[in-house]
Design a protein around this motif. Sequence first.
Motif, short mmCIF file in Angstrom:
data_model
loop_
_atom_site.label_atom_id
_atom_site.label_comp_id
_atom_site.label_asym_id
_atom_site.label_seq_id
_atom_site.Cartn_x
_atom_site.Cartn_y
_atom_site.Cartn_z
N LEU A 136 -15.95 -11.41 6.94
CA LEU A 136 -16.80 -12.47 6.42
C LEU A 136 -18.20 -12.35 7.01
N GLY A 137 -18.26 -11.97 8.29
CA GLY A 137 -19.56 -11.77 8.92
C GLY A 137 -20.37 -10.69 8.24
N ARG A 138 -19.68 -9.68 7.70
CA ARG A 138 -20.39 -8.62 6.99
C ARG A 138 -21.09 -9.17 5.74
N ALA A 139 -20.42 -10.08 5.05
CA ALA A 139 -21.04 -10.68 3.86
C ALA A 139 -22.28 -11.48 4.26
N VAL A 140 -22.20 -12.19 5.39
CA VAL A 140 -23.35 -12.96 5.86
C VAL A 140 -24.48 -12.01 6.26
N SER A 141 -24.14 -10.94 6.97
CA SER A 141 -25.15 -9.97 7.39
C SER A 141 -25.84 -9.34 6.19
N ARG A 142 -25.06 -9.09 5.13
CA ARG A 142 -25.66 -8.50 3.92
C ARG A 142 -26.70 -9.45 3.33
N SER A 143 -26.38 -10.74 3.26
CA SER A 143 -27.34 -11.69 2.69
C SER A 143 -28.59 -11.77 3.55
N ARG A 144 -28.44 -11.66 4.86
CA ARG A 144 -29.61 -11.73 5.75
C ARG A 144 -30.46 -10.47 5.63
N SER A 145 -29.81 -9.33 5.46
CA SER A 145 -30.56 -8.09 5.28
C SER A 145 -31.36 -8.13 3.98
N PHE A 146 -30.75 -8.69 2.94
CA PHE A 146 -31.46 -8.79 1.67
C PHE A 146 -32.63 -9.77 1.78
N ALA A 147 -32.44 -10.85 2.54
CA ALA A 147 -33.54 -11.78 2.77
C ALA A 147 -34.70 -11.09 3.49
N LEU A 148 -34.37 -10.20 4.44
CA LEU A 148 -35.42 -9.44 5.11
C LEU A 148 -36.15 -8.55 4.12
N SER A 149 -35.41 -7.91 3.23
CA SER A 149 -36.04 -7.04 2.23
C SER A 149 -36.98 -7.84 1.33
N LEU A 150 -36.57 -9.06 0.97
CA LEU A 150 -37.43 -9.90 0.16
C LEU A 150 -38.70 -10.27 0.92
N ALA A 151 -38.55 -10.56 2.22
CA ALA A 151 -39.72 -10.87 3.03
C ALA A 151 -40.66 -9.66 3.12
N ILE A 152 -40.09 -8.48 3.28
CA ILE A 152 -40.90 -7.26 3.35
C ILE A 152 -41.69 -7.08 2.06
N SER A 153 -41.06 -7.39 0.92
CA SER A 153 -41.74 -7.21 -0.36
C SER A 153 -42.93 -8.15 -0.52
N GLN A 154 -43.06 -9.16 0.35
CA GLN A 154 -44.18 -10.09 0.28
C GLN A 154 -45.32 -9.72 1.23
N LEU A 155 -45.14 -8.68 2.04
CA LEU A 155 -46.20 -8.29 2.96
C LEU A 155 -47.42 -7.79 2.19
#
Length: 242
Positions: A136-155
């Motif tokens: 279950l933690g892996r699913a949470v980590s995946r969502s957080r990694s994707f959130a980071l990618s979205l933040a990167i796309s706003q730089l």
Amino acid sequence: MPQATGLVPLLQVDHELAERLSAATLAAAEPMAVAPTEWLDVGEWIPRAPADDERGAHLGLLVIEGFLARRVRVLGRPATELLGPGDLLLPWEPDRTEPFVVGARWEVLDDALVAVLDRRFTGLVARWPEITVALLGRAVSRSRSFALSLAISQLVGVELRILALLWHVAERWGAREGDGIEVPVRLTHELLGSLISAQRPTVTRALGHLLDDGRLSRRADGLLAVHGEPPAQLHPMRSALS
């Protein structure tokens, strides 16, 4: 088409998962935590949903080797999620994108090996809830990694976005070689643009500048490597490319 390849001892091949368990749990569960595997060929992948009597006890597909991309489009604009070893996939789950239809499409970037955490596997590890919690933690980590990618796309600045994304991928999945860290997946300029919300020609120019400046290098096998230090602050590297 996926190709079944036998069984994999999950806690022997996924060391991070094993490290989350107590020594006693690991010793008891390691021989039992065995899952069937499938190889996914490079190209478009159309996941098949589990049978109705399987879905309620199916934990998903765990990536063991290789990389995949999940592509969506919202109002004509593309967005892409990069997935690799350690990520947990449940591609048959609803997208929850109301009121939009995003038309998720899967692409296998490198031949990928996935562990199928089906009803049989779930039954085998049911006596050790720590394993289910870790997954279950892996699913949470995946969502957080994707959130980071979205933040990167706003730089601000395409070069900065490229560097931030490649450093993230390299630190997560790459290996240090000499004075750099390899990016262990081939990303086309179009795919890289989709990951950072940039047009392909702009990505091509920015990559050329970063290679010329020594922040990136390209190995003989075509893979990129990052050099120096990851970006530590927001500053435009070449404002013309933003």
